[in-house]
Scaffold this motif. Structure first.
Motif, short mmCIF file in Angstrom:
data_model
loop_
_atom_site.label_atom_id
_atom_site.label_comp_id
_atom_site.label_asym_id
_atom_site.label_seq_id
_atom_site.Cartn_x
_atom_site.Cartn_y
_atom_site.Cartn_z
N VAL A 175 8.26 13.96 -24.80
CA VAL A 175 9.23 14.92 -24.47
C VAL A 175 9.43 15.94 -23.27
CG1 VAL A 175 10.61 16.61 -25.96
CG2 VAL A 175 9.48 14.69 -27.05
N GLU A 176 8.26 16.36 -23.20
CA GLU A 176 7.94 17.39 -22.04
C GLU A 176 8.53 16.69 -20.56
OE1 GLU A 176 7.56 20.65 -21.61
OE2 GLU A 176 7.94 20.91 -23.89
N ALA A 177 9.05 17.49 -19.73
CA ALA A 177 9.17 16.60 -18.30
C ALA A 177 7.86 16.60 -17.55
CB ALA A 177 10.20 17.68 -17.64
N GLY A 178 7.90 15.58 -16.76
CA GLY A 178 6.62 15.51 -15.83
C GLY A 178 6.87 14.46 -14.87
N SER A 179 5.89 14.23 -14.10
CA SER A 179 5.99 13.24 -13.06
C SER A 179 4.89 12.48 -12.76
CB SER A 179 5.93 13.83 -11.61
OG SER A 179 4.82 14.53 -11.47
N GLY A 180 3.69 12.42 -13.70
CA GLY A 180 2.83 11.56 -13.64
C GLY A 180 1.88 11.71 -12.30
N LEU A 181 2.06 12.77 -11.83
CA LEU A 181 1.18 12.94 -10.70
C LEU A 181 0.05 14.03 -10.76
CD1 LEU A 181 3.87 12.91 -7.93
CD2 LEU A 181 2.21 11.03 -8.23
N GLY A 182 0.00 14.67 -12.08
CA GLY A 182 -0.86 15.90 -12.19
C GLY A 182 -2.40 15.35 -12.08
N ILE A 183 -2.85 14.51 -12.97
CA ILE A 183 -4.07 13.93 -12.88
C ILE A 183 -4.46 13.44 -11.77
CG2 ILE A 183 -5.68 12.64 -14.08
CD1 ILE A 183 -4.63 14.84 -15.67
N SER A 184 -3.59 12.44 -11.02
CA SER A 184 -3.93 12.12 -9.53
C SER A 184 -4.17 13.22 -8.73
CB SER A 184 -2.94 11.47 -8.98
OG SER A 184 -2.65 10.10 -9.84
N ILE A 185 -3.56 14.24 -8.46
CA ILE A 185 -3.77 15.36 -7.62
C ILE A 185 -5.23 16.11 -8.10
CG2 ILE A 185 -3.10 17.94 -6.94
CD1 ILE A 185 -0.17 16.74 -7.68
N VAL A 186 -5.59 16.24 -9.38
CA VAL A 186 -6.44 17.02 -10.10
C VAL A 186 -7.78 16.10 -9.29
CG1 VAL A 186 -8.13 17.33 -12.00
CG2 VAL A 186 -5.60 18.05 -11.92
N GLN A 187 -7.89 14.75 -9.55
CA GLN A 187 -8.86 13.82 -9.12
C GLN A 187 -9.12 13.91 -7.59
OE1 GLN A 187 -7.88 9.97 -10.87
NE2 GLN A 187 -8.73 10.51 -12.70
N ARG A 188 -8.21 13.97 -6.89
CA ARG A 188 -8.11 13.85 -5.51
C ARG A 188 -8.72 15.33 -5.20
NH1 ARG A 188 -9.65 11.75 -1.01
NH2 ARG A 188 -8.75 12.80 1.15
N ILE A 189 -8.32 16.50 -5.44
CA ILE A 189 -8.99 17.76 -5.09
C ILE A 189 -10.41 17.81 -5.41
CG2 ILE A 189 -8.84 20.15 -5.42
CD1 ILE A 189 -5.79 19.91 -5.73
N ALA A 190 -10.88 17.27 -6.73
CA ALA A 190 -12.08 17.31 -7.26
C ALA A 190 -13.00 16.48 -6.31
CB ALA A 190 -12.10 16.73 -8.42
#
Length: 453
Positions: A408-423
């Protein structure tokens, strides 16, 4: 200046210089050998004369006559001209007993012993004095220019062939330089013939040992560029695909707004359009963050991470979402005096990492539940009470633009990808599990474990 021309100039300058040094060394060694040879002859001549010397019957007796010198122009019996040799014998009172024509001009030195360099008749001579037990003195000598003439003759016989061979040697060195640099010319031609899309590695099996490190570095650079271009192409394609849908939705909502016949219908259309713009804003923001993370090199240096400031900013950024969904944000710190995850890195990127984790946890947690952020000594945990995820969803975490159905919440599906790349840029890894009790969703950020080969 090209490398080939530089090598040629070095060789053209160094070869004659080294040749000149070798010539000087040869002259010195030849002079030493000639002096040693003639000095030995002078010693032998003096001893032989002393052995055959007989005292005269009276001081007034005529001196013995030595054989006459050969006439000028007559063929010599040896290499050395007898005019350049002299011998003289004096008795104990200093009276001349035996002398050839040149020997009469040799100086008498009562106390002289051994070799003496002196001018005789205005020319430099090499003299040897021998003291006899009876008190007689024998002197043998030779003109110095005879020795110099022999040295120059010996060295000249070697210099002339070298002078004739020197141009051939320089030509041979120029050919050798061109042949040695042929692999560089081949590499230049190979790279010059490539287009911008050809990033295949350069073959280094037949390359000289000196070029292999350069080729290895070039191939590594080609691989990094190819990986970067592949990421850019994938990101561009995915971004174009994902932006197409929200743009189409916004266009449709705008058409609804324009065609609305009542205020209520227009208000609902405007509300949906605002939600679409919010989703578009979040999508663009996440895409820009991902692009920056993708283009950043691994972090090997920087300042110590100020986790309290980062956590304070993250909690402030997520407070509006937590308040809207009635989520309680809780933060636990290590015991007093112990730092939370000692790390050196980019504080801005780590803020983005922690904000995405807390935002996702608050966005997908059940309303009225708690999201816990635990700052540990060896890791960071973000946990919500959303319930354990199915294995297929855990496997899909981190895929770009992937969102489970029914959200239901708005999102783009990129948050986890960003987290993994920065980590990954900071030598960290992100793992997901069901929490300590097995009834939650927990994300753990920790130092990456070494992998076995």
């Amino acid at each position: 200046m090209s490398l080939q021309r530089r090598l040629m100039l070095y060789l053209l300058a160094c070869a004659p210089l080294v040749w000149s040094v070798a010539l000087l060394f040869s002259v010195d060694r030849a002079r030493y050998q000639v002096n040693e040879l003639y000095d030995t002859e002078l010693i032998r001549l003096a001893r032989q004369v002393l052995a055959t010397q007989r005292p005269a019957a009276s001081p007034e007796a005529a001196l013995p006559q030595l054989p006459p010198l050969p006439a000028p122009g007559a063929p010599d019996s040896g290499e050395s001209d007898v005019r350049d040799l002299a011998v003289a014998v004096w008795d104990k009172d200093g009276r001349l007993q035996v002398a050839d024509r040149e020997g009469g001009s040799l100086p008498y030195r009562r106390d002289a012993v051994g070799f003496v360099d002196e001018a005789v008749g205005g020319r430099p001579w090499r003299l040897y004095y021998l003291q006899a037990p009876s008190g007689a003195l024998v002197a043998s000598g030779q003109a110095a220019y005879e020795r110099d003439e022999l040295v120059l003759s010996l060295v000249g016989s070697q210099v002339l062939p070298w002078l004739l061979v020197l141009p051939v040697l320089l030509f041979a060195m120029a050919w050798a330089v061109r042949r040695a640099l042929a692999p560089i010319h081949e590499l230049t031609g190979d790279l010059g013939a490539r287009d911008g899309e050809n990033l295949t590695p350069v073959a280094d099996a037949q390359a000289p040992a000196e070029l292999r490190p350069l080729l290895a570095a070039m191939n590594s650079l080609f691989a990094r560029i190819e990986s970067l271009l592949a990421r850019e192409r994938r990101f561009t394609a995915e971004a174009a695909h994902e932006l197409r849908t929200p743009l189409a939705v916004l266009r449709a909502q705008w058409d609804v707004v324009k065609r609305s016949r009542s205020n209520e219908e227009r208000a609902r259309a405007q509300q949906q359009m605002d939600a679409g713009l919010a989703r578009m804003d979040r999508l663009v923001t996440q895409m820009l963050a991902l692009s920056r993370a993708e283009s950043t090199a691994p972090v090997h240096a920087g300042a110590d991470v100020d986790w309290p400031a980062i956590v304070e900013q993250v909690m402030g950024d997520c407070l509006e979402l937590a308040h809207r969904r009635d989520i309680e944000l809780v933060c636990d710190w290590p015991s007093s005096g112990r730092p939370a995850l000692p790390l050196v890195g980019d504080g801005h990127l780590l803020t983005v990492l922690l904000r995405n984790l807390v935002d996702n946890a608050a966005r997908y947690a059940p309303a009225g539940s708690t999201v816990a952020l635990r700052m540990g000594e060896d890791g960071i945990e973000v946990e919500n009470a959303g319930g354990p995820l199915p294995p297929e969803q855990l496997a899909a975490l981190g895929q770009r633009f992937h969102r489970p159905p029914g959200q239901v919440e708005a999102g783009s599906g990129l948050g986890i990808s960003i987290v993994q790349r920065i980590a990954a840029l900071h030598g960290l890894e992100v793992v997901y599990d069901a929490g300590a009790g097995g009834h939650a969703v927990r994300a753990v950020v920790r130092f990456a474990r070494p992998t076995s080969t």
